[in-house]
Design an enzyme around this catalytic site. Structure first.
Site, short mmCIF file in Angstrom:
data_model
loop_
_atom_site.label_atom_id
_atom_site.label_comp_id
_atom_site.label_asym_id
_atom_site.label_seq_id
_atom_site.Cartn_x
_atom_site.Cartn_y
_atom_site.Cartn_z
N SER A 159 0.85 -1.19 0.00
CA SER A 159 0.00 0.00 0.00
C SER A 159 0.88 1.24 0.00
CB SER A 159 -0.89 0.01 1.25
OG SER A 159 -1.47 1.27 1.48
N TYR A 185 -0.44 0.01 10.54
CA TYR A 185 -0.84 -0.34 9.17
C TYR A 185 0.30 -0.09 8.20
CZ TYR A 185 -3.25 -0.29 4.68
OH TYR A 185 -3.61 -0.54 3.38
#
Length: 329
Positions: A159, A185
């Protein structure tokens, strides 16, 4: 041979869909596993691969939910898989290996994003455990099937969140510092990229190549842990019916699945691997302090960090160092 982390100028771009990225290729005889392949960009990935003739096995926590979502597709098999449960991963892999089939494509697509602090039964941070360790263990358990293909590709979804920073190798599970769901994350997605770097190094001689993918910004079920205020910071708002409206720059699921499909099938990547890709191309390296929501930061493709993470992951999972298929309990 190391693949340069620089664009190939593939001719595709941010608006390319998964169907367009496939470019009409025939995948008859190919077998793929797509984790979380029943929702969001995973569902579109499954749809395009099946439509091209591949057989696809979808790993899903909720088998009934997955079967309902995939009921209109032929050539799809659903097996139970919870990436936060090492026993579930072992059962999934054992069931697949018992069929003695070769695995041509492993698409590590499933993940979790920005939940409150949650730990699994081992005390591991749920984002690091699910997004990285679960796929690390799954890939290791399926290694025999990947070798059997002789020409396999492993695609792991990273990501742009990796831009939040490198991994704190001394505290991946937030036992020494306050929990930060965003940094957690970002670190888990940095880990996904580093995993591709080291896996490719170890797999190249055996016909296994690995790629990390930034799918782009897409409104999928991964946003369920974000408040309206947090989404508004990204320009996301609701209409009069309560449905989210994405701003310019966000992708549709069809566009979000494109780079996964491109990495899985493109002939431009023959003989290549260990790179971070976005918009159906190899991404450019950008400075560490870049504010661009594109490109790859150096810490996500650093070979030394990739090897350190690999060793740490084996330690956390109780695997023997030095070879993917060897492990101890």
């Amino acid at each position: 041979m190391t693949t340069a982390q620089q664009p190939l100028h593939s001719g595709f771009g941010p608006q390319t869909t998964a169907q367009e990225a496939l470019a009409g290729r025939d995948l008859q005889g190919k077998l793929a596993i797509v984790t979380g392949g029943h929702g969001g960009i995973g569902l579109e990935t499954t749809r395009v691969l099946v439509g091209a003739g591949a057989k696809v096995i979808v790993g899903a926590r909720d088998v009934k939910k997955a079967q309902d979502a995939l009921s209109a597709m032929k050539g799809v098999e659903v097996l139970q898989l919870d990436l936060a449960d090492p026993r579930s991963i072992d059962r999934f892999a054992a069931e697949f290996l018992a069929s003695n089939r070769a695995l041509d494509l492993l698409i590590n697509n499933a993940g979790v994003a920005n939940p409150p602090e949650i730990r699994d039964a081992r005390g591991f941070d749920t984002q690091f455990a699910t997004n990285h360790l679960g796929h690390f263990q799954l890939t290791a358990r399926l290694w025999e099937a990947l070798l059997r293909s002789g020409h396999a590709r492993v695609i792991t979804l990273s990501s742009i969140g990796h831009m939040l920073g490198p991994i704190d190798m001394d505290d991946v599970n937030y036992t020494r510092r306050p929990y930060d769901k965003d940094l957690s994350y970002g670190a888990s997605k940095t880990a996904c990229s580093l995993f591709a770097v080291e896996l490719d190094k170890r797999g190249e001689a055996h016909g296994v190549r690995a790629f990390a993918v930034n799918p782009g910004a897409i409104l999928t079920g991964l946003t369920r842990h974000l408040s309206d205020e947090e989404l508004a910071a990204w320009g996301v708002r609701r209409d009069e019916n309560g449905a989210f409206i994405a701003p310019e720059g966000f992708k549709t699921p069809e566009q979000g699945a494109a780079t996964s499909v491109w990495c899985a099938t493109s002939p431009l990547l023959e003989g290549k691997g260990g790179v971070y890709c976005e918009n159906c191309d190899i991404a450019a390296i950008v400075p560490a302090d870049s504010k661009l929501l594109a490109g790859v930061r150096s810490w996500a493709i650093d070979p030394a960090a990739a090897e350190s993470l690999w060793n740490l992951s084996e330690d956390l999972l109780g695997m023997t160092h030095g070879a993917i298929p060897e492990f101890s309990r």
